[in-house]
Design a protein around this motif. Structure first.
Motif, PDB file in Angstrom:
ATOM      1  N   UNK A 242     -78.165 -86.955 -61.606  1.00 51.10           N
ATOM      2  CA  UNK A 242     -78.025 -87.731 -60.521  1.00 51.10           C
ATOM      3  C   UNK A 242     -76.505 -88.470 -60.653  1.00 51.10           C
ATOM      4  N   UNK A 243     -75.883 -88.215 -59.481  1.00 53.74           N
ATOM      5  CA  UNK A 243     -74.337 -88.568 -59.557  1.00 53.74           C
ATOM      6  C   UNK A 243     -74.044 -89.744 -58.377  1.00 53.74           C
ATOM      7  N   UNK A 244     -73.719 -90.778 -58.951  1.00 55.91           N
ATOM      8  CA  UNK A 244     -73.570 -91.796 -57.663  1.00 55.91           C
ATOM      9  C   UNK A 244     -72.043 -92.120 -57.519  1.00 55.91           C
ATOM     10  N   UNK A 245     -71.607 -92.168 -56.391  1.00 54.40           N
ATOM     11  CA  UNK A 245     -70.213 -92.448 -56.036  1.00 54.40           C
ATOM     12  C   UNK A 245     -70.488 -93.775 -55.141  1.00 54.40           C
TER      13      UNK A 245
ATOM     14  N   UNK B  30     -75.902 -87.757 -55.371  1.00 56.99           N
ATOM     15  CA  UNK B  30     -75.820 -86.395 -55.368  1.00 56.99           C
ATOM     16  C   UNK B  30     -76.915 -85.857 -56.513  1.00 56.99           C
ATOM     17  N   UNK B  31     -77.394 -84.776 -56.288  1.00 54.01           N
ATOM     18  CA  UNK B  31     -78.427 -84.477 -57.438  1.00 54.01           C
ATOM     19  C   UNK B  31     -77.817 -83.013 -57.921  1.00 54.01           C
TER      20      UNK B  31
ATOM     21  N   UNK C  99     -85.639 -84.852 -52.861  1.00 56.43           N
ATOM     22  CA  UNK C  99     -86.417 -84.922 -51.364  1.00 56.43           C
ATOM     23  C   UNK C  99     -85.959 -86.201 -50.781  1.00 56.43           C
ATOM     24  N   UNK C 100     -85.897 -87.267 -51.226  1.00 54.28           N
ATOM     25  CA  UNK C 100     -85.092 -88.497 -50.594  1.00 54.28           C
ATOM     26  C   UNK C 100     -83.907 -88.042 -49.955  1.00 54.28           C
ATOM     27  N   UNK C 101     -82.957 -87.569 -50.937  1.00 54.55           N
ATOM     28  CA  UNK C 101     -81.521 -87.242 -50.270  1.00 54.55           C
ATOM     29  C   UNK C 101     -81.451 -86.486 -49.085  1.00 54.55           C
ATOM     30  N   UNK C 102     -82.421 -85.516 -49.298  1.00 56.67           N
ATOM     31  CA  UNK C 102     -82.318 -84.373 -48.169  1.00 56.67           C
ATOM     32  C   UNK C 102     -82.788 -85.047 -46.696  1.00 56.67           C
ATOM     33  N   UNK C 103     -83.809 -86.072 -46.874  1.00 58.47           N
ATOM     34  CA  UNK C 103     -84.291 -86.557 -45.878  1.00 58.47           C
ATOM     35  C   UNK C 103     -83.262 -87.648 -45.226  1.00 58.47           C
ATOM     36  N   UNK C 104     -82.591 -88.295 -46.195  1.00 57.43           N
ATOM     37  CA  UNK C 104     -81.361 -89.266 -45.521  1.00 57.43           C
ATOM     38  C   UNK C 104     -80.363 -88.467 -45.166  1.00 57.43           C
TER      39      UNK C 104
ATOM     40  N   UNK D 199     -93.666 -89.175 -46.021  1.00 55.62           N
ATOM     41  CA  UNK D 199     -93.897 -90.235 -47.277  1.00 55.62           C
ATOM     42  C   UNK D 199     -93.792 -89.646 -48.600  1.00 55.62           C
ATOM     43  N   UNK D 200     -92.852 -89.898 -49.319  1.00 54.28           N
ATOM     44  CA  UNK D 200     -92.663 -89.573 -50.640  1.00 54.28           C
ATOM     45  C   UNK D 200     -93.181 -90.373 -51.760  1.00 54.28           C
TER      46      UNK D 200
END
Length: 281
Positions: free
Chosen positions: A165-168, A179-180, A231-236, A249-250
């Protein structure tokens, strides 16, 4: 003639106003659920003993309530290998903290939350991560060759599956960009990830500029969490896209062992991470 025009206008206004009806839309609501934010992150070079878990309840979409913190719960994490128990202290603001947690790479940990007479549990393994080798800025590596982007590089350990998991987060921004990545096609090689802010015609400060500061963190995560956050990133990212599928719902890994139907939202995760602070030139 003027009188006739006035009568016609008046009649039209009455007709239009009489066609306006107030429509009340009944939006479906659900009972509040427990939300568990339990990310135990161990920064390289630190002891990792200070950890925080946050509990709250879900709220209806249009509810403006902000005071949904959960207090009075019992929160405990147990090392499934050593059987060491870590009891988190209620801070009476929705957070539960501890100062003597001992992180051990590849050990499994069990979270237990007791709230309103029900017990929630989750199990996860603490994953390691490589150090960030370097950070580079460019105007050629992203989607727009006229704006600055930033990339990080790290070595992926060979002979094993790894997930990241990458966080900017630019300093001053409210939320980070997530990002994943997996090493499915780059096992044992140097990996990289980049971040580029979109250019806006009416705001040239939206993109990266010299002097901007961005914090970048690289986390080692489990395969299960990788599938969840992906899945969360894709939905966002698909929000507002008329051609995207409806959001679903995830569920995370927190299970209500007392009442399975009253499941919780959120996830219990343990990660080692490396972080850098970069200033654009």
């Amino acid at each position: 003639m003027k009188t006739i025009i006035k009568i016609v206008v008046l009649f039209t206004l009455v007709l239009v106003s009489s066609c306006e009806d107030v429509i009340d839309v009944n939006v479906p609501t659900a009972n509040p659920r427990l939300v568990i934010e339990a990310s135990l992150d161990w920064e390289k070079g630190t002891a990792g003993n200070n950890q925080t878990i946050k509990l709250s309840t879900s709220t209806p979409y249009f509810d403006t309530t902000v005071n949904n913190e959960v207090t009075g719960a019992l929160v405990k994490v147990t090392n499934a290998i050593t059987n060491d128990e870590y009891n988190f202290i209620d801070q009476n603001d929705g957070t539960y903290t501890i100062t003597n947690f001992v992180p051990i790479i590849n050990d499994s940990y069990v979270l237990e939350v007791i709230y309103n007479g029900e017990t929630y549990t989750a199990t996860e393994t603490l994953k390691s991560v490589s150090e960030i080798n370097r950070v580079e800025q460019s105007i050629e590596g992203g989607f727009d060759d006229e704006v600055l982007d930033v990339s990080i590089f790290w070595d992926d350990p060979a002979g094993q599956e790894n997930y990241y998991l990458i966080k900017f987060k630019e300093q001053g921004d409210l939320l980070p960009i997530l990002e994943d990545q997996s090493d499915e096609f780059s096992n044992g090689n140097e990996m990289d990830d980049f971040f580029e802010k979109d250019r806006e015609d009416d705001d040239d400060q939206n993109e990266f500029n010299p002097g901007d500061v961005v914090d970048i963190s690289l986390y080692g995560i489990s395969e299960r969490y990788y599938n969840y956050i992906r899945l969360l990133i894709e939905q966002y990212d698909s929000g507002g896209d008329p051609f995207s599928s409806n959001s679903a719902e995830i569920r995370g890994n927190c299970i209500n062992t007392t009442n399975a139907q009253n499941y919780a939202f959120g996830y219990f995760r343990l990660s080692e991470f490396d972080t850098v602070n970069y200033i654009f030139e």
